[in-house]
Design an enzyme around this catalytic site. Structure first.
Site, mmCIF file in Angstrom:
data_model
loop_
_atom_site.group_PDB
_atom_site.id
_atom_site.type_symbol
_atom_site.label_atom_id
_atom_site.label_comp_id
_atom_site.label_asym_id
_atom_site.label_seq_id
_atom_site.Cartn_x
_atom_site.Cartn_y
_atom_site.Cartn_z
ATOM 1 N N CYS A 388 18.511 -13.935 9.835
ATOM 2 C CA CYS A 388 18.267 -12.822 10.660
ATOM 3 C C CYS A 388 17.505 -13.076 11.745
ATOM 4 C CB CYS A 388 17.412 -11.664 9.761
ATOM 5 S SG CYS A 388 16.846 -10.440 10.733
ATOM 6 N N CYS A 391 14.125 -11.681 11.992
ATOM 7 C CA CYS A 391 12.962 -12.221 11.253
ATOM 8 C C CYS A 391 12.732 -13.544 11.708
ATOM 9 C CB CYS A 391 13.736 -12.510 9.671
ATOM 10 S SG CYS A 391 14.116 -11.028 8.733
#
Length: 468
Positions: A388, A391
C-alpha cells in the site's frame, strides 16, 4: 475523469505567486524542421497573432469520425495516414525512455496527426496541452463531462479553451443509462457498493466511444500516481483495453509523455510556463475527479487518497486505465513475517516499518493484546499492507514516532492485516482501509482508533499523548 490528475500537495502561497514564463531552450525543439510550414491565424488568450506551424501540406481530405469530432479543438492542416503503420512500440518505448515529455509529445503528434487527441481531465493534464503547443503542431483535446464535476473544473475548462484558442471536444454519458442508475440506486450508490458501476457509465463507456474515432491518444499518467496500478507504464504502448478506429486488439496506441516525470517536476513546469491551473489545487485537491468522489488530501497522505477515499488503496482506478493492472500470479503471501509478496505478476514488495523499536505482532499476539483489560503498558499499532503506497507514505512519520516514544512506557507495533488476516482485522480491529492506527490504553478493553487522516509525526504524537 481520472487521467493522471494528481501532484504533490500544492500550497496556495506558491500558486498565488507563479514563476514568470521562461524562454524555451533551443535544445528542446531540435527535432523541428524549418521547411514544410503553413501560416494561419489562431487565437491565444485575448490577442490574435500569426503563428507558424511545422505541418505538411497534404491534399488528402480529413476524414470525419462519428466519435470525437475532428478539428474541433484546433485549426490547421494535419498529416493524415489511411492506416497506422506496423510499429514495434515496445522498442519505441525503450528508445524514448529518457526522452523529454516535449520530445515524446512531438513524436506522437508527428506520427498520428489528426488521428490522435489529448485526454484532458481538468487537473494538471494542462501540462500536456502546453507541451503540445510548444511542438508547434496542430493538436486536438477531448474531455469526459460526467455531469458530476466541480464548478471550478468547468470554469477551468473555459479558461484553458480561451488561453490556447481551442475547443475541447466533450464526451457525455448516455442519458438513459444514467437515468436508470440514479432511479434504481440513487445519486450516491457508489458510497455503498463501490465506484466501478458509476464510473463505467459516466466515464469508461463515453471514453470507449471517443477512442473508437482515433488511432492514438495522449494521457497524463505518471508512474508515481497510484499504488499497484501505474508503476510500470511505458511512455508509449499499444492500448491493452480500448480499440481504435480500425477496431480490434492493437488498433489504438496510447502515449504517456509524463510517465517518467514526478509530480513535483510537472508542477515546476506549470509554474515556469505560467500555465493556468484548476482553482481546486490551491485548496488541497491534488488528484481531481468528480465532485462526490474527490476531496483534499491531508499532511502525510498519498496524493491519490483524495479519490474514492472510502475504498481500499488498490481500488484507486476508475477503469480508464484498467490495462495498467496486471494479473497476479498466485495468491498473496499471508501471515505477518518479513517476507515480501508478489504483486502485479513479478514485482516483490519488501516489508515496511522495519525498525528495532517497532514490534511485529503475530495474529495471536494482537489477539492477546486486544483481549487484555488491564495492560501493563499502552500500545500504538498500525494495521498495514506493505504494498500500500499510503502505508509506505507514512513510514517515515511512524518510524519517527517510534523513535520519539523509545524509552517511554508506550510500545509501538505493527500488524500486517492483508491477505488472510484482512477479514479478522475488519471484524475485530476496526479495519476499513490501510493504514489504520490503533491505540491500546492501559485500562481499556477496546482499542481507540485514530480518527484523522493526518499522518505527520506531530499529529500522531498528539493522538498518543491524549490518552496517557
Amino acid at each position: 475523469m481520472a487521467f493522471s490528475s494528481s501532484s504533490p500537495l500544492i500550497r496556495s502561497s506558491i500558486l498565488s505567486n507563479p514563476i514568470p514564463s521562461m524562454e524555451l531552450k533551443a535544445s528542446w525543439i531540435t527535432s523541428f524542421r524549418p521547411s514544410d510550414r503553413v501560416v494561419f491565424q489562431s487565437a491565444a488568450g485575448n490577442s490574435h497573432h500569426w503563428q507558424r506551424w511545422p505541418v505538411k501540406m497534404v491534399s488528402a481530405e480529413i476524414k470525419r469520425c462519428d466519435s470525437v469530432v475532428p478539428l474541433a479543438s484546433t485549426t490547421g492542416t494535419f498529416d493524415v495516414n489511411d492506416k497506422t503503420e506496423a510499429e514495434d512500440y515496445e522498442k519505441m518505448a525503450k528508445e524514448l525512455e529518457n526522452a523529454s515529455p516535449l520530445q515524446i509529445m512531438d513524436k506522437a503528434l508527428e506520427k498520428f496527426g489528426n488521428d490522435i487527441a489529448i485526454a484532458f481531465s481538468g487537473a494538471e493534464d494542462v501540462a500536456l496541452i502546453e507541451y503540445a503547443r510548444l511542438t508547434g503542431r496542430p493538436f486536438r483535446v477531448f474531455s469526459l463531462d460526467t455531469g458530476r464535476l466541480n464548478p471550478e473544473t468547468y470554469q477551468f475548462f473555459d479558461t484553458v479553451e480561451k488561453r490556447y484558442g481551442i475547443h475541447i471536444e466533450y464526451m457525455f454519458p448516455d442519458a438513459i443509462e444514467v437515468q436508470e442508475l440514479v432511479r434504481s440506486k440513487g445519486l450516491f450508490s457508489f458510497y455503498e457498493d463501490g465506484h466501478q458501476e458509476c464510473c463505467r457509465i459516466r466515464k469508461v463507456r463515453p471514453l470507449r466511444k471517443a477512442l473508437k474515432g482515433l488511432r492514438a491518444w495522449v494521457t497524463g499518467q505518471r508512474k508515481d500516481q497510484s499504488p499497484g496500478t501505474r508503476a510500470d507504464i511505458p511512455v508509449v504502448q499499444v492500448d491493452p483495453s480500448f480499440e481504435g478506429v480500425d477496431g480490434g486488439i492493437g488498433s489504438l496506441v496510447k502515449w504517456n509523455p509524463v510517465a517518467n516525470i514526478e509530480g513535483t517536476d510537472v508542477w515546476k513546469f506549470l509554474r515556469a510556463m505560467d500555465v493556468p491551473i484548476n482553482a481546486l489545487h490551491s485548496r488541497g485537491y491534488v488528484s481531481i475527479g468528480c465532485e462526490p468522489c474527490t476531496r483534499a488530501v491531508l499532511p502525510g497522505q498519498h496524493e491519490r487518497e483524495g479519490r474514492w477515499w472510502w475504498e481500499d488503496a488498490m481500488a484507486k482506478e476508475c477503469g480508464l486505465h484498467k490495462g495498467n493492472i496486471k494479473q497476479e500470479e498466485g495468491s498473496l503471501i499471508n501471515g505477518n513475517g518479513n517476507s515480501g509478496m508478489h504483486i502485479n505478476g513479478t514485482a516483490t514488495v519488501s516489508d515496511i516499518y522495519s525498525r528495532e523499536n517497532v514490534f511485529s505482532l503475530t495474529r495471536s499476539g494482537i489477539e492477546n493484546l486486544a483481549k487484555l483489560e488491564n495492560r501493563s503498558e499502552p500500545w500504538v499499532v498500525v494495521l498495514y499492507a506493505p504494498w500500500c503506497h499510503f502505508c509506505q507514505g507514512m513510514e517515515g512519520s511512524y518510524i519517527e514516532l517510534a523513535e520519539k516514544l523509545d524509552g517511554s512506557e508506550v510500545k509501538v507495533g505493527k500488524f500486517r492485516a492483508d491477505g488472510d488476516q484482512k477479514a479478522f482485522a475488519e471484524t475485530e480491529l476496526q479495519l476499513v482501509s490501510f493504514p489504520t492506527i490503533l491505540f491500546f490504553p492501559k485500562h481499556s478493553s477496546r482499542p481507540i482508533k485514530y480518527p484523522s487522516e493526518k499522518r505527520d509525526v506531530n499529529s500522531l504524537t498528539a493522538f498518543v499523548n491524549a490518552f496517557q
